[in-house]
Write a protein that holds these residues in place. Structure first.
Motif, PDB file in Angstrom:
ATOM      1  N   UNK A  29       0.813  -1.217   0.000  1.00 28.13           N
ATOM      2  CA  UNK A  29       0.000   0.000   0.000  1.00 28.13           C
ATOM      3  C   UNK A  29       0.846   1.266   0.000  1.00 28.13           C
ATOM      4  N   UNK A  30       2.078   1.185   0.537  1.00 33.79           N
ATOM      5  CA  UNK A  30       2.935   2.381   0.535  1.00 33.79           C
ATOM      6  C   UNK A  30       3.451   2.660  -0.865  1.00 33.79           C
ATOM      7  N   UNK A  31       3.928   1.597  -1.508  1.00 30.71           N
ATOM      8  CA  UNK A  31       4.491   1.777  -2.857  1.00 30.71           C
ATOM      9  C   UNK A  31       3.412   1.757  -3.928  1.00 30.71           C
ATOM     10  N   UNK A  32       2.167   1.408  -3.544  1.00 26.76           N
ATOM     11  CA  UNK A  32       1.083   1.238  -4.510  1.00 26.76           C
ATOM     12  C   UNK A  32       1.553   0.328  -5.644  1.00 26.76           C
ATOM     13  N   UNK A  33       2.083  -0.830  -5.237  1.00 34.51           N
ATOM     14  CA  UNK A  33       2.627  -1.758  -6.242  1.00 34.51           C
ATOM     15  C   UNK A  33       2.274  -3.185  -5.844  1.00 34.51           C
ATOM     16  N   UNK A  34       2.183  -4.028  -6.842  1.00 33.32           N
ATOM     17  CA  UNK A  34       1.992  -5.454  -6.585  1.00 33.32           C
ATOM     18  C   UNK A  34       3.331  -6.053  -6.179  1.00 33.32           C
ATOM     19  N   UNK A  35       3.300  -6.909  -5.183  1.00 30.71           N
ATOM     20  CA  UNK A  35       4.532  -7.589  -4.779  1.00 30.71           C
ATOM     21  C   UNK A  35       4.186  -9.058  -4.577  1.00 30.71           C
ATOM     22  N   UNK A  36       5.194  -9.876  -4.368  1.00 25.87           N
ATOM     23  CA  UNK A  36       4.896 -11.224  -3.908  1.00 25.87           C
ATOM     24  C   UNK A  36       5.765 -11.452  -2.687  1.00 25.87           C
ATOM     25  N   UNK A  37       5.189 -12.017  -1.652  1.00 25.07           N
ATOM     26  CA  UNK A  37       5.885 -12.135  -0.379  1.00 25.07           C
ATOM     27  C   UNK A  37       6.181 -13.603  -0.104  1.00 25.07           C
TER      28      UNK A  37
END
Ligand code: FMN
Length: 330
Positions: A208-216
């Motif tokens: 939500x901070x980077x407004x980006x999709x990530x995979x954890x």
């Protein structure tokens, strides 16, 4: 001490706990540590379809660049040292592992669509692999491809890999197969000696901070073992002669006991050893042994499948009825 020797895919193992594919099985020193701790076998990190295809594309790109020059001769490509590159690294690791370990070394290939990459299973065997684990993974977004089509695609890959190798073949699946009992039968007919249930999915995450999709990357918990337990319990009763390995959520010797009781030949562990170190396998084996002793089982073989769907009073507990009972017991 209870007899822990186990036959899995026709391989003789000293213990039913396997180190599944992870960075820990990608280096000789940690492989040796896993063996010292008592692992019955090791599965090396997967050679991915994408690695093979990327290498092929890179080679084609080089040829195309070369074709632009009249004097280009593609023969020197044959002499290029590929040792630092993907596929060769996997072949070297197999050779190094089999030369230095006495437990079976299973090499892994991972893909989603039949293609030239399946030939690498053969190469891994030529490099010394004692078995192949085929990890079938795809996120199926094609609107024209039905679930049956997806299963057909997977079966084609199993047949193609089987045709190229003469060592045991295990197929690692996610739990997103709609008709798993029917698929298990067909996978066995296509040449799979065993199923590894289940691979974990890493879903999408939103930062939500980077407004980006990530995979954890999140390690598993023992709670995830419930899914392999259900299906191994069911399939053990249905599929004579099909090897069954539990993966996802095996963190202790008692988790191994549960999987063996429902019918697993072996359990595979990754998150626990990544968290606690390779020597943790020794602790898991001690816990398994202690439980077998305390419950009067002289061997793991005698405990195996004591609680499969064929051997419990109410096999429906492995199925949907279980859900109703949980709701109505509140
Ligand atoms: C860092 C990491 C790397 C992994 N690499 C592979 C791989 O190369 N091939 C594969 O089939 N599974 C791979 N896995 C999945 C594990 O082999 C295992 O099936 C999964 O983590 C579930 O087991 P666990 O609950 O014991 O962690 C990897 C898992 C982790 C955490």
């Amino acid at each position: 001490m209870a007899d822990l020797t186990t036959s899995y895919l026709g391989l003789d193992l000293r213990a039913p706990i396997i180190a599944s594919a992870s960075p820990l099985t990608g280096q000789l020193d940690s492989l040796l540590a896993l063996e010292r701790a008592g692992a019955g076998a090791v599965v090396l990190p997967s050679l991915f379809q994408e690695e093979v295809e990327a290498e092929e594309m890179a080679a084609v790109d080089m040829m195309e660049v070369g074709d632009g020059f009249a004097e280009f001769d593609s023969a020197p490509l044959a002499g290029i040292d590929m040792s630092g590159m993907g596929t060769q690294h996997h072949l070297d690791l197999v050779a190094e592992a089999t030369a230095n370990l006495s437990v079976p070394v299973i090499a892994s290939v991972n893909g989603s669509r039949k293609g030239g990459w399946v030939d690498y299973a053969k190469e891994l065997v030529a490099a010394g692999a004692n078995g192949i684990e085929l990890n079938l993974f795809s996120v199926n977004t094609d609107e024209t491809e039905s679930s049956a089509d997806v299963e057909e695609r997977y079966l084609e890959i199993i047949s193609a890999v089987r045709a190229g190798i003469d060592v045991p073949l295990a197929v690692k699946l996610s739990q997103h197969i709609t008709g798993l009992s029917a698929f298990a039968l067909r996978a066995q007919q296509a040449g799979a000696d065993g199923l590894v249930l289940f691979n974990r999915f890493y879903g999408a995450e939103v930062d939500l901070d980077a407004m980006a999709l990530t995979s954890k990357l999140a390690l598993s918990t023992s709670d995830e073992l419930r899914y392999p337990l259900r299906w191994i319990g069911i399939l053990r009763a249905q599929r004579e002669g099909l090897g069954l390995a539990a993966t996802s959520g095996v963190h202790s010797g008692l988790d191994a006991v549960k999987a063996i009781l429902v019918g697993a030949d072996v359990v595979c562990t990754t998150s626990e050893v990544l968290h606690a170190g390779p020597e943790r396998i020794g602790g898991m084996i001690a816990e398994l042994d202690e439980w077998l002793d305390a419950h009067g089982y002289p061997s793991a073989n005698e405990a195996r499948a004591a609680m499969s769907a064929a051997n419990v009073p109410d096999p429906g507990q492995f199925e949907r009825a279980q859900y109703m009972k949980v709701i109505t017991s509140r």
